[in-house]
Motif scaffolding. Sequence first.
Motif, mmCIF file in Angstrom:
data_model
loop_
_atom_site.group_PDB
_atom_site.id
_atom_site.type_symbol
_atom_site.label_atom_id
_atom_site.label_comp_id
_atom_site.label_asym_id
_atom_site.label_seq_id
_atom_site.Cartn_x
_atom_site.Cartn_y
_atom_site.Cartn_z
ATOM 1 N N THR A 172 0.829 -1.208 0.000
ATOM 2 C CA THR A 172 0.000 0.000 0.000
ATOM 3 C C THR A 172 0.861 1.255 0.000
ATOM 4 O OG1 THR A 172 -1.777 -1.156 1.176
ATOM 5 C CG2 THR A 172 -1.792 1.250 1.251
ATOM 6 N N PHE A 173 1.894 1.263 0.836
ATOM 7 C CA PHE A 173 2.794 2.416 0.871
ATOM 8 C C PHE A 173 3.527 2.569 -0.459
ATOM 9 C CE2 PHE A 173 6.930 4.380 1.910
ATOM 10 C CZ PHE A 173 6.467 5.590 2.419
ATOM 11 N N GLN A 174 3.919 1.449 -1.058
ATOM 12 C CA GLN A 174 4.583 1.505 -2.362
ATOM 13 C C GLN A 174 3.653 2.106 -3.413
ATOM 14 O OE1 GLN A 174 4.939 -2.170 -4.467
ATOM 15 N NE2 GLN A 174 6.881 -1.622 -5.425
ATOM 16 N N ASN A 175 2.391 1.700 -3.412
ATOM 17 C CA ASN A 175 1.427 2.258 -4.360
ATOM 18 C C ASN A 175 1.274 3.763 -4.177
ATOM 19 O OD1 ASN A 175 0.739 0.055 -5.893
ATOM 20 N ND2 ASN A 175 -0.992 -0.536 -4.616
ATOM 21 N N LEU A 176 1.242 4.207 -2.931
ATOM 22 C CA LEU A 176 1.103 5.636 -2.659
ATOM 23 C C LEU A 176 2.300 6.412 -3.205
ATOM 24 C CD1 LEU A 176 -0.411 7.959 -1.269
ATOM 25 C CD2 LEU A 176 0.825 7.396 0.837
ATOM 26 N N VAL A 177 3.497 5.914 -2.941
ATOM 27 C CA VAL A 177 4.706 6.594 -3.419
ATOM 28 C C VAL A 177 4.752 6.608 -4.942
ATOM 29 C CG1 VAL A 177 7.227 6.469 -3.484
ATOM 30 C CG2 VAL A 177 6.013 6.099 -1.331
ATOM 31 N N LEU A 178 4.442 5.475 -5.563
ATOM 32 C CA LEU A 178 4.476 5.405 -7.023
ATOM 33 C C LEU A 178 3.421 6.310 -7.648
ATOM 34 C CD1 LEU A 178 5.042 1.576 -7.592
ATOM 35 C CD2 LEU A 178 6.647 3.428 -8.058
ATOM 36 N N GLY A 179 2.253 6.393 -7.033
ATOM 37 C CA GLY A 179 1.222 7.280 -7.556
ATOM 38 C C GLY A 179 1.652 8.736 -7.510
ATOM 39 N N ILE A 180 2.251 9.147 -6.394
ATOM 40 C CA ILE A 180 2.713 10.533 -6.268
ATOM 41 C C ILE A 180 3.808 10.831 -7.288
ATOM 42 C CG2 ILE A 180 3.918 12.139 -4.740
ATOM 43 C CD1 ILE A 180 2.443 10.835 -2.400
ATOM 44 N N LEU A 181 4.782 9.936 -7.396
ATOM 45 C CA LEU A 181 5.880 10.156 -8.341
ATOM 46 C C LEU A 181 5.380 10.177 -9.783
ATOM 47 C CD1 LEU A 181 8.671 7.902 -6.774
ATOM 48 C CD2 LEU A 181 8.564 10.399 -6.782
ATOM 49 N N SER A 182 4.428 9.312 -10.108
ATOM 50 C CA SER A 182 3.898 9.275 -11.474
ATOM 51 C C SER A 182 3.175 10.568 -11.820
ATOM 52 C CB SER A 182 2.946 8.087 -11.639
ATOM 53 O OG SER A 182 3.615 6.867 -11.411
ATOM 54 N N LEU A 183 2.420 11.107 -10.879
ATOM 55 C CA LEU A 183 1.715 12.365 -11.128
ATOM 56 C C LEU A 183 2.690 13.535 -11.214
ATOM 57 C CD1 LEU A 183 -1.363 11.809 -8.814
ATOM 58 C CD2 LEU A 183 -1.367 11.922 -11.306
ATOM 59 N N LEU A 184 3.703 13.538 -10.365
ATOM 60 C CA LEU A 184 4.726 14.579 -10.475
ATOM 61 C C LEU A 184 5.393 14.532 -11.845
ATOM 62 C CD1 LEU A 184 6.425 14.354 -6.955
ATOM 63 C CD2 LEU A 184 4.926 16.170 -7.789
ATOM 64 N N LEU A 185 5.686 13.316 -12.311
ATOM 65 C CA LEU A 185 6.317 13.164 -13.623
ATOM 66 C C LEU A 185 5.403 13.654 -14.734
ATOM 67 C CD1 LEU A 185 8.696 12.061 -15.300
ATOM 68 C CD2 LEU A 185 7.516 9.851 -15.330
ATOM 69 N N ALA A 186 4.117 13.311 -14.653
ATOM 70 C CA ALA A 186 3.169 13.765 -15.676
ATOM 71 C C ALA A 186 3.096 15.284 -15.716
ATOM 72 C CB ALA A 186 1.786 13.172 -15.402
ATOM 73 N N GLY A 187 3.132 15.926 -14.554
ATOM 74 C CA GLY A 187 3.096 17.385 -14.527
ATOM 75 C C GLY A 187 4.383 18.023 -15.007
ATOM 76 N N MET A 188 5.501 17.336 -14.808
ATOM 77 C CA MET A 188 6.791 17.886 -15.236
ATOM 78 C C MET A 188 6.948 17.908 -16.752
ATOM 79 S SD MET A 188 9.368 16.018 -12.561
ATOM 80 C CE MET A 188 9.295 16.306 -10.798
ATOM 81 N N LEU A 189 6.358 16.933 -17.423
ATOM 82 C CA LEU A 189 6.628 16.764 -18.852
ATOM 83 C C LEU A 189 6.300 18.000 -19.690
ATOM 84 C CD1 LEU A 189 5.528 13.055 -19.397
ATOM 85 C CD2 LEU A 189 7.840 13.989 -19.514
ATOM 86 N N PRO A 190 5.100 18.603 -19.586
ATOM 87 C CA PRO A 190 4.822 19.766 -20.443
ATOM 88 C C PRO A 190 5.800 20.912 -20.214
ATOM 89 C CG PRO A 190 2.805 18.943 -19.445
ATOM 90 C CD PRO A 190 3.928 18.249 -18.762
ATOM 91 N N ALA A 191 6.121 21.192 -18.946
ATOM 92 C CA ALA A 191 7.034 22.293 -18.653
ATOM 93 C C ALA A 191 8.454 21.975 -19.088
ATOM 94 C CB ALA A 191 7.000 22.608 -17.157
ATOM 95 N N ALA A 192 8.876 20.730 -18.898
ATOM 96 C CA ALA A 192 10.248 20.362 -19.231
ATOM 97 C C ALA A 192 10.481 20.336 -20.735
ATOM 98 C CB ALA A 192 10.578 18.997 -18.635
ATOM 99 N N LEU A 193 9.451 20.008 -21.502
ATOM 100 C CA LEU A 193 9.612 19.890 -22.948
ATOM 101 C C LEU A 193 9.274 21.173 -23.692
ATOM 102 C CD1 LEU A 193 8.065 16.334 -23.466
ATOM 103 C CD2 LEU A 193 10.467 16.957 -23.189
ATOM 104 N N SER A 194 8.842 22.204 -22.976
ATOM 105 C CA SER A 194 8.483 23.460 -23.631
ATOM 106 C C SER A 194 9.731 24.241 -24.018
ATOM 107 C CB SER A 194 7.609 24.305 -22.704
ATOM 108 O OG SER A 194 8.345 24.697 -21.561
ATOM 109 N N ARG A 195 9.558 25.211 -24.915
ATOM 110 C CA ARG A 195 10.672 26.030 -25.380
ATOM 111 C C ARG A 195 11.154 26.927 -24.251
ATOM 112 N NH1 ARG A 195 10.015 30.853 -27.774
ATOM 113 N NH2 ARG A 195 7.826 30.313 -28.154
#
Length: 336
Positions: free
Chosen positions: A72-95
């Motif tokens: 359960t704790f692993q799922n929580l950590v992975l969910g948070i990291l996955s959402l952080l990664l999804a949010g990072m992508l548009p900003a990181a790949l922008s000009r």
Amino acid sequence: MIRISNLPSFLAGAIMTPDRQTTLRNLKRLLPASLIAGLAGGGLLVLLTYVHTWCWGGIACYNHGLFDAIGTFQNLVLGILSLLLAGMLPAALSREGGTRRGSAVLAGGIAGFTAFLVLEMYSMVTAAFGHGYAAGLSDVLSLAHDTLANHALPLLAIGLAMAALAALGAFVVSFFRERAAGPSEGAAASRLILCSTVALILVAVVLPPLAAHAMLGAGMVDVNPGTALMTTAVSVERTAPDTLVLTAREVPPASVLDPGAPFSVFMNGVDVSNASACTASGFAATVEPAGGLEAIKGSEATWTGAGVLNNGTPVGVVVMAHGVDGSELVVMNLVV
């Protein structure tokens, strides 16, 4: 039509300022990347559910309290990291230099909410098709209607929380890009943050199950023998008319099995677990090895003789596993 130039200056400024025009342009430019990042983030969350089942499905029964808590704790950590990664992508790949932090954060929030929609759609589809009958689009739509009608506010809260986590990821990337000395340094910082997040996800996926397996192998976990026996898998194959071969496909840790008699084998109701049992019962077959089937994954034992001959009447084979605490479980019952 009312023109902005004819309005009072404070109203015209409130309607459209240069900053707001820039924000809208940035958001319009980031929107496709946000949707793609959200789809990728939602797909990653779905994939991680299968990874979790694959990692923990075979060992969770050894100690539900401990391994369920870790999972359960692993799922929580992975969910948070996955959402952080999804949010990072548009900003990181922008000009570089063309995106304000507010636009990047909003784009990250859109990515997070899109990931929520993907995950919710996956849940509805699997629920609709998981009842053992052929479901259709109407079943999915009916389930979606019932879910929204009964759980709209909790779902909205979850969606907003996921959007907030993704927006936080976008904020982190945009913050470091703005603080970078130049475009090259900003791009390097973005790549470093993205790669670090991916590395953390991989570590969070791999490390807990590996640690759990190591703890089991070292005897550091209190295992429930009765439930651990459920992981046992034994197969039987007729390699000749008078020969049967039993193979231990999966076995629990040796510490949970009775060391004196881990398996009992019965053929047509007669105990033929080993050579001594065959001799004592008068069963017309030899056993190789003489000790019978060993509690080792991949081990085999062969019964040969008239007692296992299929001359039109198949032989009933039953294998029972014995736990160190006296528990017993039939792990195979076949007619061959």
